[in-house]
Design an enzyme around this catalytic site. Structure first.
Site, PDB file in Angstrom:
ATOM      1  N   ASP A  24      78.703  26.125 -15.888  1.00  0.00           N
ATOM      2  CA  ASP A  24      77.965  24.903 -15.558  1.00  0.00           C
ATOM      3  C   ASP A  24      78.169  24.650 -14.072  1.00  0.00           C
ATOM      4  O   ASP A  24      79.052  25.232 -13.428  1.00  0.00           O
ATOM      5  CB  ASP A  24      78.456  23.739 -16.434  1.00  0.00           C
ATOM      6  CG  ASP A  24      77.403  22.634 -16.543  1.00  0.00           C
ATOM      7  OD1 ASP A  24      76.409  22.677 -15.789  1.00  0.00           O
ATOM      8  OD2 ASP A  24      77.600  21.719 -17.374  1.00  0.00           O
TER       9      ASP A  24
ATOM     10  N   ASP B 244      71.393  20.161 -11.837  1.00  0.00           N
ATOM     11  CA  ASP B 244      70.362  19.222 -12.301  1.00  0.00           C
ATOM     12  C   ASP B 244      70.859  17.796 -12.115  1.00  0.00           C
ATOM     13  O   ASP B 244      72.020  17.574 -11.753  1.00  0.00           O
ATOM     14  CB  ASP B 244      70.031  19.508 -13.776  1.00  0.00           C
ATOM     15  CG  ASP B 244      71.273  19.600 -14.658  1.00  0.00           C
ATOM     16  OD1 ASP B 244      72.263  20.224 -14.219  1.00  0.00           O
ATOM     17  OD2 ASP B 244      71.264  19.045 -15.775  1.00  0.00           O
TER      18      ASP B 244
ATOM     19  N   GLY C 155      71.836  15.469 -20.368  1.00  0.00           N
ATOM     20  CA  GLY C 155      71.903  14.003 -20.377  1.00  0.00           C
ATOM     21  C   GLY C 155      72.075  13.403 -21.759  1.00  0.00           C
ATOM     22  O   GLY C 155      71.810  12.209 -21.953  1.00  0.00           O
TER      23      GLY C 155
HETATM   24  N1  GUN Z   1      76.897  19.034 -19.588  1.00  0.00           N
HETATM   25  C1  GUN Z   1      76.622  18.009 -20.428  1.00  0.00           C
HETATM   26  N2  GUN Z   1      75.446  17.429 -20.071  1.00  0.00           N
HETATM   27  C2  GUN Z   1      74.980  18.105 -19.010  1.00  0.00           C
HETATM   28  C3  GUN Z   1      73.792  17.981 -18.215  1.00  0.00           C
HETATM   29  O1  GUN Z   1      72.951  17.117 -18.415  1.00  0.00           O
HETATM   30  N3  GUN Z   1      73.664  18.888 -17.196  1.00  0.00           N
HETATM   31  C4  GUN Z   1      74.580  19.867 -16.954  1.00  0.00           C
HETATM   32  N4  GUN Z   1      74.358  20.732 -15.969  1.00  0.00           N
HETATM   33  N5  GUN Z   1      75.693  19.977 -17.677  1.00  0.00           N
HETATM   34  C5  GUN Z   1      75.881  19.118 -18.699  1.00  0.00           C
END
Ligand code: GUN
Length: 720
Positions: A105, A140, A207
């Site tokens: 992430d 994002d 989100g």
């Molecule tokens: N991990 C939990 N929610 C999100 C999100 O909305 N975007 C990203 N990049 N990681 C997340």
């Protein structure tokens, strides 16, 4: 001792980032996501690994738990020199000592938790590429449910603007393109369209963590339903931050392929155990409610007495085991075509989940999203159908056959078995148990002997069923096949007659009775009442009449099955079978259906009451006039256009002719009526029939996927 789990084999270079569907159950799918560090079987969960604190190490996840992929945070690695340098030097897999699929992430979640972060989109994506991750994530904008609509819109816009630079910075590393939009499902759909247009490998829904924390499942599922159609079907859908096993069956039934979560460890820290039915606190346990390798030899009392780290370690392992086991159960359910059954069972475990279930089930079919979901369901399944509700008829897996029956079923010719029928009426046989050919066939025949134009129907818990379809799954395979008095209220029957286009006809109900004499007199009474005159019982004495009714019932059954399952206008079938014959089995069931000249068109299937086309049958259908030529006024047909046609390119043609499957990438076009699990005709680019088979996809998916089997070919037209 067993040997350690070997490292994964990389996929073929050209397959990196591709998704292939092996099996499906509506929108739920068993897939393979191809990477340089193995092929990830989906639905899968990527447990979150914190590179700083590994409660369960990534190595243990691979070796002991069989986890195929994990997710970790590129921002944390980027920020800490002691992680960043070795990651750049030797790669992420070595840094965390994990040989499988590593997804990272980007830091968006940290920005949601802590506010601003110190890195830009391009830099963090390039970093993920540089450390060799299998799937990277762009930066994002996390659109929280409590933001304003303007902020949601801005989040969608900014995320979309960052998409193309992120793809360039990824330099070929498969990339996550998150869908944002807060609680506004139109915005979510816009986000899906904008992100879907870019060359992402996977689409996470972002989100949504606050929605899950707030147990707002109705909104969560409505969102997934809303965006599904706008996402490219050939890319996996990932639910960011979803790790409670209770939600898996639902999410998978709605088309989610991937999950990630730290729930297994976060809940463990709080002394909580995840189960598919909800969460349990260690403090409330006298006994372990399920077996677990991680709990062997210890009681809840013993675990309560442990120090915090030890306790968390044990509970995290239990939580991971339970999470993985529930996913395995979901995959098995998809394999068996029973994911909605499982979702329904789980919906009884939690009141908020139950509300979410009702919100899906209660929606009318006119809703575009739900009708797409319904259309994706296989019309039939194998084996017993379990349901727990009093009225399950709107469960998507059961709804499709009802909707298709409404669209395709028409009454048989009024003239009936002797060519002399004229008094049309509907006779509903109620509270009889399947197999109906055993419980009511004699009475159905008596009815038709006395009135050839009568339409015998069966009242089933799934609604009215024409007698011609008495052995089809799911109707004949429900856990409870007989109706009860309470199922038969006037409004329900009225609505059912409307659905099947029979509302204008007189209707009678014949209640099942064990005593044959009672049932026969009920049949006689109904015919008598409808014909307004004395009935001629001598017709019952002639064996030739009985034979003619049996033959007519067989033809009716074939006409209705070909209409329902192959979309063949029944006018054609009645014509083709007018002088045709049936080959019967020793037990009196139809084995083969032949035309007058002995051409074998199709064979009914005993397992699910469906019908299988032969190659000759496919040729017959290919040569039929089109629907518009058939739908003449006064005809009893439904103007049905026959099975969908798929055109394939010349590379595929020789293989199809030999009966080999059609793979994605070789299809030139597909009729919009194509549905997964339904028969189709396969033609070359000149429109010549070259084979027939069962499609695994709809028309959109047929053209979108680049890997995997598109049509299971049943037979090919050999070269002369
Ligand atoms: N991990 C939990 N929610 C999100 C999100 O909305 N975007 C990203 N990049 N990681 C997340």
């Amino acid at each position: 001792m067993s040997s350690p789990r070997p490292d994964p084999k990389p996929c073929r270079e050209q397959d990196i980032g591709l998704f292939e569907v092996m099996k499906r159950d509506g929108w739920a799918r068993l897939g393979k996501f191809h990477t340089a560090h193995g092929i990830l079987t989906t639905p899968a969960i990527l447990p979150v690994i914190n590179p700083n604190i590994q409660t369960i190490s990534a190595r243990e996840m691979w070796d002991k738990f069989g986890v195929g992929g994990i997710i970790t945070n590129a921002y944390i690695i980027w920020k800490h020199d002691k992680l960043r340098e070795p990651a750049l030097e030797s790669g992420i897999h070595e840094l965390i000592d994990y040989p499988g699929v590593v997804v990272t992430d980007s830091g968006t979640f940290q920005s949601y938790i802590y506010g601003d972060i110190e890195v830009e989109n391009e830099e963090i994506v390039e970093f993920q590429h540089d450390i060799g991750v299998d799937v990277a994530t762009m930066l994002d904008v996390f659109t929280r449910p409590d933001m304003s609509p303007e902020e949601w819109e801005q989040g969608v816009q900014t995320t979309a603007e960052r998409a193309s630079p992120a793809i360039s910075s990824a330099q070929g590393t498969p990339l996550n393109g998150p869908i944002q939009g807060g609680l506004d499902n139109d915005l979510r759909r816009k986000s899906a369209q904008l992100m879907g247009a870019e060359s992402f490998a996977i689409h996470p829904i972002g989100g949504i963590v606050p929605l899950m924390e707030g147990r707002r499942y109705t909104e969560l599922f409505a969102m997934i339903l809303a965006i599904r159609k706008d996402l490219p079907p050939e890319r996996p859908i990932h639910m960011f931050g979803c790790g409670h096993p209770m939600l898996f069956p639902f999410a998978i039934a709605l088309g989610v392929d991937l999950f990630d979560s730290a729930a297994y460890v976060l809940f463990a820290r709080d002394g909580r155990i995840l189960t598919p039915e909800g969460t349990i606190h260690l403090d409330n346990l006298q006994e372990w409610p399920f077996p677990s390798a991680s709990l062997s030899g210890v009681t809840p009392e013993v675990v309560r007495g442990m120090n915090a780290d030890e306790r968390c370690g044990i509970l995290a392992r239990v939580n991971l085991e339970v999470t993985l086991a529930e996913l395995a159960r979901c995959r098995q359910a998809v394999h068996e075509g029973k994911i909605w059954e499982l979702a329904e069972a789980r919906s009884h475990c939690d009141s908020d989940l139950r509300k979410a279930w009702n919100s899906i089930i209660d929606r009318k079919n006119s809703d575009e999203a739900i009708s797409g979901l319904v259309e994706s369901q296989h019309l039939q399944r194998n084996g017993g159908i379990r349901y727990m509700d009093d009225s399950p008829i709107h469960r998507p897996d059961l709804e499709h056959i009802r909707a298709t029956m409404k669209e395709r079923w028409r009454p048989p010719p009024i003239t009936g078995w002797n060519g002399r029928g004229e008094h049309r009426f509907v006779a509903i046989f109620a509270i009889a148990e399947a197999p109906w050919r055993r419980s009511i066939e004699d009475c159905v025949k008596r009815l038709l002997l006395l009135n050839p134009a009568a339409i015998p129907m069966i009242a089933t818990p799934l609604g009215l069923l024409p007698y011609s379809l008495e052995d089809i799954n799911p109707y004949a395979h429900l856990m409870r096949t007989e109706t009860e008095m309470g199922d038969l209220d006037d409004d329900f029957i009225e609505a059912e007659l409307q659905r099947l286009g029979l509302a204008d006809l007189p209707m009678n109900i014949i209640f099942y009775a064990e005593d044959k004499g009672i049932m026969e007199s009920m049949v006689d009474a109904v015919v008598h009442a409808e014909q307004l005159g004395e009935i001629d019982l001598t017709v019952l004495d002639d064996q030739a009449n009985h034979q003619a009714v049996s033959t007519w019932l067989h033809r009716w059954s074939v006409a209705d099955k070909l209409a329902l399952f192959v979309n063949v206008d029944s006018v054609h079938t009645w014509q083709a079978l007018a002088k045709g014959r049936m080959v019967m089995s020793r037990t009196g069931r139809v084995k083969n259906i032949l035309t007058a000249d002995g051409t074998h068109l199709a064979s009914p299937r005993l397992t699910d009451g469906g019908i299988s086309l032969t190659l000759e049958g496919a040729k017959w259908l290919h040569d039929l006039p089109s629907a518009s030529e058939v739908d003449s006024p006064g005809s009893e047909g439904g103007g049905l256009s026959g099975p969908a046609v798929v055109h394939v390119d010349e590379d595929a043609e020789p293989f199809v002719r030999k009966g080999r499957n059609v793979f994605h990438g070789f299809c030139l076009s597909a009729d919009s009526t194509l549905r997964p699990g339904q028969p189709c005709l396969i033609c070359n680019s000149s429109g010549e029939l070259i084979g027939h088979g069962i499609s695994r996809v709809d028309a959109n998916e047929m053209m979108a996927f680049r890997k995997g089997i598109a049509i299971r070919v049943r037979d090919g037209v050999r070269d002369e």
